[in-house]
Motif scaffolding. Structure first.
Motif, mmCIF file in Angstrom:
data_model
loop_
_atom_site.group_PDB
_atom_site.id
_atom_site.type_symbol
_atom_site.label_atom_id
_atom_site.label_comp_id
_atom_site.label_asym_id
_atom_site.label_seq_id
_atom_site.Cartn_x
_atom_site.Cartn_y
_atom_site.Cartn_z
ATOM 1 N N PRO A 31 0.811 -1.229 0.000
ATOM 2 C CA PRO A 31 0.000 0.000 0.000
ATOM 3 C C PRO A 31 0.837 1.268 0.000
ATOM 4 O O PRO A 31 1.955 1.294 0.498
ATOM 5 N N LYS A 32 0.236 2.309 -0.552
ATOM 6 C CA LYS A 32 0.826 3.642 -0.419
ATOM 7 C C LYS A 32 0.650 4.141 1.013
ATOM 8 O O LYS A 32 1.538 4.784 1.568
ATOM 9 N N VAL A 33 -0.517 3.842 1.579
ATOM 10 C CA VAL A 33 -0.823 4.230 2.955
ATOM 11 C C VAL A 33 -1.543 3.061 3.630
ATOM 12 O O VAL A 33 -2.497 2.516 3.069
ATOM 13 N N ARG A 34 -1.081 2.677 4.803
ATOM 14 C CA ARG A 34 -1.788 1.676 5.603
ATOM 15 C C ARG A 34 -2.671 2.421 6.595
ATOM 16 O O ARG A 34 -2.175 3.219 7.396
ATOM 17 N N LEU A 35 -3.965 2.188 6.535
ATOM 18 C CA LEU A 35 -4.939 2.897 7.361
ATOM 19 C C LEU A 35 -5.228 2.123 8.646
ATOM 20 O O LEU A 35 -4.751 0.995 8.809
ATOM 21 N N PRO A 36 -6.007 2.707 9.579
ATOM 22 C CA PRO A 36 -6.226 2.052 10.882
ATOM 23 C C PRO A 36 -6.886 0.686 10.806
ATOM 24 O O PRO A 36 -6.734 -0.128 11.714
ATOM 25 N N GLY A 37 -7.664 0.414 9.754
ATOM 26 C CA GLY A 37 -8.273 -0.892 9.628
ATOM 27 C C GLY A 37 -9.764 -0.902 9.907
ATOM 28 O O GLY A 37 -10.411 0.138 9.970
#
Length: 240
Positions: free
Chosen positions: A112-118
């Motif tokens: 991923p470009k950005v890993r988010l909180p989920g």
């Protein structure tokens, strides 16, 4: 945006509240026009009445001001999944034209470009609440043609997708942004712009939407915030 989202909550409905913008709107609604709202947080607090905005679902003020505190499995097994919660109030990092929500990753899942909180409890909230309200700041980065990852199912690719999967709730029935309000078409389930906020024009919304925007024939305007609503919102934020 926050005040428009708060106005969407009325009466004594049971609301499953996400942290962030949904929590601000829900607590503002309870402080102003809907004092009988029952706010439920994922950590197991039922009927929380915080005097400030909670920092997280684990903030002690939620338990201290709750009518009852139960375990997380009980919240999901006995309240959410049986359909006892009227409204799920969620945020999103990405949202597509059918109300599917991504809070997992921007770009390819494995790189991923950005890993988010989920996900947290959002997938179950989206599946089982009577209806879902989404509040999100709108831009072409957040309003995308197709989400990179479906964290919480909205209306899939449209039509009867939810019914075909056996999902209990109605899914997203209202999306509130800093530009306006969207509701799904009764048949296709595609989000349609139904209301503009004061000072916003359709061209502004089109510019911030990553798909070909549909606009309601009877496009409305949300009423401007009142002095009392603004004062309540400021008080709530200053206390946090």
């Amino acid at each position: 945006m926050t005040i428009a989202a708060a106005r969407a909550l009325t009466g004594d409905r049971r609301v499953f509240v996400g942290i962030g913008l949904p929590s601000t709107a829900a607590n503002l609604a309870r402080r102003t026009h809907a004092p009988d709202l029952v706010l439920i947080y994922e950590s197991g607090t039922l009927g929380s009445k915080p005097t400030r905005l909670p920092a997280s679902i684990g903030d002690g003020i939620l338990a201290e001001t709750a009518d009852a505190v139960i375990s997380v499995p009980e919240v999901f097994n006995y309240w959410l999944q049986p359909g006892r919660i009227d409204v799920g109030f969620l945020g999103a990092a990405q949202l597509d034209r059918f109300g599917n929500i991504n809070t997992t990753a921007i770009g390819d899942y494995h790189h991923p470009k950005v890993r988010l909180p989920g996900a947290g409890g959002a997938p179950e909230i989206a599946a089982s609440c009577g209806e879902v309200f989404v509040v999100v700041r709108q831009s072409r980065r957040s309003f995308v043609e197709r989400v990179d990852f479906v964290t919480s199912f909205g209306h899939g690719r449209g039509g009867d997708a939810r019914r075909e999967l056996g999902l209990r709730g109605a899914g997203p029935t209202r999306v509130i942004t800093d530009l306006g309000v969207f509701r799904p078409d009764p048949e296709t389930r595609e989000l349609v712009l139904t209301d503009l906020h004061p000072g916003v024009e359709v061209a502004d919304v089109r510019e911030a939407t990553g798909w070909e925007l549909r606009v309601a024939a009877d496009l409305g305007r949300t009423p401007p915030p009142t002095d009392a609503e603004l004062a309540a919102l400021r008080t709530l934020k200053e206390a946090s």
